[in-house]
Design a protein around this motif. Structure first.
Motif, PDB file in Angstrom:
ATOM      1  N   THR A  21       0.814  -1.214   0.000  1.00 59.19           N
ATOM      2  CA  THR A  21       0.000   0.000   0.000  1.00 59.19           C
ATOM      3  C   THR A  21       0.846   1.263   0.000  1.00 59.19           C
ATOM      4  OG1 THR A  21      -0.113  -0.035   2.417  1.00 59.19           O
ATOM      5  CG2 THR A  21      -1.891  -1.143   1.205  1.00 59.19           C
ATOM      6  N   ASP A  22       2.172   1.122   0.119  1.00 53.84           N
ATOM      7  CA  ASP A  22       3.034   2.304   0.143  1.00 53.84           C
ATOM      8  C   ASP A  22       3.089   2.965  -1.225  1.00 53.84           C
ATOM      9  OD1 ASP A  22       3.777   2.290   2.792  1.00 53.84           O
ATOM     10  OD2 ASP A  22       5.390   0.845   2.454  1.00 53.84           O
ATOM     11  N   THR A  23       3.274   4.278  -1.214  1.00 51.04           N
ATOM     12  CA  THR A  23       3.454   5.032  -2.454  1.00 51.04           C
ATOM     13  C   THR A  23       4.941   5.106  -2.775  1.00 51.04           C
ATOM     14  OG1 THR A  23       1.505   6.363  -2.008  1.00 51.04           O
ATOM     15  CG2 THR A  23       3.070   7.240  -3.588  1.00 51.04           C
ATOM     16  N   PHE A  24       5.313   4.689  -3.968  1.00 46.35           N
ATOM     17  CA  PHE A  24       6.717   4.730  -4.352  1.00 46.35           C
ATOM     18  C   PHE A  24       7.142   6.180  -4.600  1.00 46.35           C
ATOM     19  CE2 PHE A  24       6.351   0.511  -4.032  1.00 46.35           C
ATOM     20  CZ  PHE A  24       6.036  -0.259  -5.133  1.00 46.35           C
ATOM     21  N   GLU A  25       8.338   6.517  -4.141  1.00 51.39           N
ATOM     22  CA  GLU A  25       8.852   7.859  -4.337  1.00 51.39           C
ATOM     23  C   GLU A  25       9.147   8.108  -5.811  1.00 51.39           C
ATOM     24  OE1 GLU A  25       9.043  10.154  -2.171  1.00 51.39           O
ATOM     25  OE2 GLU A  25       8.765   9.089  -0.277  1.00 51.39           O
ATOM     26  N   GLN A  26       8.836   9.309  -6.279  1.00 50.86           N
ATOM     27  CA  GLN A  26       9.117   9.704  -7.652  1.00 50.86           C
ATOM     28  C   GLN A  26      10.374  10.566  -7.685  1.00 50.86           C
ATOM     29  OE1 GLN A  26       7.417   8.601 -10.384  1.00 50.86           O
ATOM     30  NE2 GLN A  26       6.357   7.299  -8.880  1.00 50.86           N
ATOM     31  N   PRO A  27      11.219  10.392  -8.697  1.00 44.92           N
ATOM     32  CA  PRO A  27      12.421  11.224  -8.792  1.00 44.92           C
ATOM     33  C   PRO A  27      12.055  12.699  -8.904  1.00 44.92           C
ATOM     34  CG  PRO A  27      12.528   9.380 -10.324  1.00 44.92           C
ATOM     35  CD  PRO A  27      11.133   9.413  -9.801  1.00 44.92           C
ATOM     36  N   ALA A  28      12.828  13.531  -8.250  1.00 44.24           N
ATOM     37  CA  ALA A  28      12.642  14.970  -8.381  1.00 44.24           C
ATOM     38  C   ALA A  28      12.919  15.384  -9.818  1.00 44.24           C
ATOM     39  CB  ALA A  28      13.575  15.704  -7.427  1.00 44.24           C
ATOM     40  N   PRO A  29      12.206  16.391 -10.326  1.00 46.05           N
ATOM     41  CA  PRO A  29      12.518  16.881 -11.674  1.00 46.05           C
ATOM     42  C   PRO A  29      13.900  17.523 -11.714  1.00 46.05           C
ATOM     43  CG  PRO A  29      10.993  18.362 -10.565  1.00 46.05           C
ATOM     44  CD  PRO A  29      11.129  17.153  -9.682  1.00 46.05           C
ATOM     45  N   VAL A  30      14.466  17.625 -12.895  1.00 41.86           N
ATOM     46  CA  VAL A  30      15.763  18.281 -13.034  1.00 41.86           C
ATOM     47  C   VAL A  30      15.630  19.719 -12.539  1.00 41.86           C
ATOM     48  CG1 VAL A  30      17.577  18.982 -14.630  1.00 41.86           C
ATOM     49  CG2 VAL A  30      16.357  16.836 -15.003  1.00 41.86           C
ATOM     50  N   PRO A  31      16.410  20.118 -11.558  1.00 40.54           N
ATOM     51  CA  PRO A  31      16.258  21.470 -10.999  1.00 40.54           C
ATOM     52  C   PRO A  31      16.555  22.552 -12.031  1.00 40.54           C
ATOM     53  CG  PRO A  31      17.626  20.084  -9.593  1.00 40.54           C
ATOM     54  CD  PRO A  31      17.459  19.348 -10.885  1.00 40.54           C
ATOM     55  N   GLU A  32      15.789  23.611 -11.958  1.00 37.51           N
ATOM     56  CA  GLU A  32      16.088  24.794 -12.760  1.00 37.51           C
ATOM     57  C   GLU A  32      17.026  25.672 -11.958  1.00 37.51           C
ATOM     58  OE1 GLU A  32      12.609  26.794 -14.077  1.00 37.51           O
ATOM     59  OE2 GLU A  32      11.747  25.033 -15.064  1.00 37.51           O
ATOM     60  N   ILE A  33      18.190  25.940 -12.511  1.00 39.72           N
ATOM     61  CA  ILE A  33      19.197  26.701 -11.781  1.00 39.72           C
ATOM     62  C   ILE A  33      19.757  27.819 -12.655  1.00 39.72           C
ATOM     63  CG2 ILE A  33      19.838  24.650 -10.448  1.00 39.72           C
ATOM     64  CD1 ILE A  33      22.387  24.475 -12.143  1.00 39.72           C
ATOM     65  N   GLU A  34      20.381  28.762 -11.997  1.00 35.83           N
ATOM     66  CA  GLU A  34      21.126  29.800 -12.703  1.00 35.83           C
ATOM     67  C   GLU A  34      22.600  29.423 -12.634  1.00 35.83           C
ATOM     68  OE1 GLU A  34      21.906  34.641 -12.540  1.00 35.83           O
ATOM     69  OE2 GLU A  34      20.206  33.751 -11.470  1.00 35.83           O
ATOM     70  N   SER A  35      23.139  28.984 -13.759  1.00 29.56           N
ATOM     71  CA  SER A  35      24.483  28.415 -13.781  1.00 29.56           C
ATOM     72  C   SER A  35      25.557  29.481 -13.625  1.00 29.56           C
ATOM     73  CB  SER A  35      24.708  27.642 -15.082  1.00 29.56           C
ATOM     74  OG  SER A  35      23.820  26.555 -15.184  1.00 29.56           O
ATOM     75  N   SER A  36      26.515  29.185 -12.767  1.00 25.59           N
ATOM     76  CA  SER A  36      27.693  30.037 -12.637  1.00 25.59           C
ATOM     77  C   SER A  36      28.908  29.403 -13.300  1.00 25.59           C
ATOM     78  CB  SER A  36      27.988  30.308 -11.165  1.00 25.59           C
ATOM     79  OG  SER A  36      28.302  29.099 -10.492  1.00 25.59           O
ATOM     80  N   VAL A  37      28.836  28.065 -13.489  1.00 25.12           N
ATOM     81  CA  VAL A  37      29.902  27.341 -14.178  1.00 25.12           C
ATOM     82  C   VAL A  37      29.267  26.375 -15.166  1.00 25.12           C
ATOM     83  CG1 VAL A  37      31.645  27.508 -12.366  1.00 25.12           C
ATOM     84  CG2 VAL A  37      29.970  25.656 -12.291  1.00 25.12           C
ATOM     85  N   GLU A  38      30.065  25.917 -16.115  1.00 25.88           N
ATOM     86  CA  GLU A  38      29.559  25.006 -17.139  1.00 25.88           C
ATOM     87  C   GLU A  38      30.658  24.027 -17.537  1.00 25.88           C
ATOM     88  OE1 GLU A  38      28.443  27.450 -20.415  1.00 25.88           O
ATOM     89  OE2 GLU A  38      30.475  28.155 -20.795  1.00 25.88           O
TER      90      GLU A  38
END
Length: 382
Positions: A21-38
């Motif tokens: 009866t447990d609910t399986f955890e769903q992966p978090a969506p890819v975070p939206e970030i402001e990139s300082s490095v690439e």
């Protein structure tokens, strides 16, 4: 027959609970970030069909100037780390299940048909092969004199590295259910350290395979087999005269490598080896949280939970940053100071299962599930 679960399935099931009866955890969506490095690509190539839809952990072998990479469909490359120039290419008739391991003269792989292969580092030709009792998912390891392979059913086998002659075998008791992943053994001059699905870390004499000491990283608890999973699937990290080890639903511990005595421990759950940098310890928890601990007292410095349940790989320290990857093939850059997300890259849409490796020049070697392999460097965003 002993059951085996894929690491991703266990991450989603076991930690979410074990009842129907447990609910399986769903992966978090890819975070939206402001990139300082690439990431900037230095070079890239394709290695056969990569994992070819098999649930494997085929990590390239970094020997300094030359990198060796294999694919599940039997393609093996030797390339220059600096520029990706191919030194040689070989196509094996075997399906590959684990590797690439190596020493100064040879490369080691295991096959789907449960053979241990020794190949020449000079041109990839087969030098010898030895039969194994069952499949091996962990990379074979060698000290130049012997090569050690660890099977999924808890057996550790040692072979003469020059001839392939079997030297000794150690048999461990494994649980009914385990994770489909395994830690590669540590092979020193006089000691072999093996990690098992029953949560035990065992030191064996390199000459005869006799047990020297045993340490319990995780103790099975609970009523169901899922609750009782305590696999050690990340290779312990050697720190001078001690080893740092973590288990699934177990603990993070520092253990004296000579005696097996615990130096310290704290509760933790991870499918991957810890990483150390600047005196701090970094860990990708089984639930996808990344955390930093101060090495001197294990005090929690920060936790990054925006990548929850994304099946993160072992974090890699790169100067002031950490780099980890996930099941959707994204690379994530985090600040070592506070764990904030600083950059990301979608590298392989089939996912990334093996951690990035840092090369001698500071660049990162990345190998995706599809066989895409690249060397990248981190730079500030213009």
């Amino acid at each position: 027959m002993r059951g085996v679960l894929g690491a991703g399935m266990v991450t989603m099931l076991a930690l979410a609970g074990c009842s129907t009866t447990d609910t399986f955890e769903q992966p978090a969506p890819v975070p939206e970030i402001e990139s300082s490095v690439e990431f900037e690509q230095v070079w890239s190539m394709s290695v056969g069909d990569g994992h070819d839809e098999d649930f494997l952990y085929l990590a390239p072998l970094n020997t300094g100037e030359v990198l060796y990479a294999a694919s599940a469909d039997g393609v093996l490359y030797a390339v220059r780390a600096e520029n990706g120039k191919v030194v040689w290419r070989s196509k094996l008739d075997d399906r590959i299940f684990a590797g690439v391991g190596g020493d100064a003269e040879r490369l080691y792989l295991t096959t789907r048909d449960a053979d241990l292969l020794a190949l020449s580092r000079e041109d990839g030709r087969e030098l010898w092969r030895a039969p194994l009792p069952t499949e091996v998912l962990a990379t074979p390891q060698s000290n130049g004199q012997l090569v050690v392979a660890q099977t999924t059913d808890g057996r550790v086998l040692s072979f003469n590295a020059n001839t392939g002659e079997k030297l000794w075998q150690y048999d461990s008791v494994v649980p009914v259910l385990s994770i489909r992943a395994a830690a590669a053994p540590l092979v020193g001059g006089d000691i072999v350290i093996a990690s098992f699905a029953n949560g035990k870390l065992i030191a064996l004499s390199a000459d005869a395979g006799q047990p020297l000491w045993q340490y319990e990283v995780g103790e099975p608890q609970g009523r169901t087999e899922l609750e009782r999973l305590v696999d050690i699937t990340g290779q312990p990290l050697v720190l001078d005269s001690a080893i740092l080890v973590v288990g699934y639903q177990g603990k993070l511990a520092l253990v004296d490598i000579r005696t097996g005595q615990e130096i310290w421990s704290r509760k933790a759950s991870s499918l991957h080896a810890p990483m150390v940098g600047g005196g701090d310890i970094y860990l990708a928890s089984a639930n996808g949280d990344l955390l930093a601990l101060r090495g001197s007292d294990r005090r929690e410095l920060w936790v990054q939970d925006r990548l929850a349940w994304r099946q993160l790989t072992q974090p890699m320290v790169v100067d002031d940053y950490l780099v980890t990857s996930d099941f959707e093939g994204y690379l994530h850059i985090l600040s070592r100071e506070d764990g904030s997300l600083q950059g990301q890259l979608e590298f392989d849409d089939e996912g990334i299962r093996v951690p990035a490796q840092r090369l001698s020049d500071g660049n990162l070697l990345v190998y995706g599930n599809s066989g895409d392999m690249a060397v990248l460097q981190i730079r500030p965003v213009d």
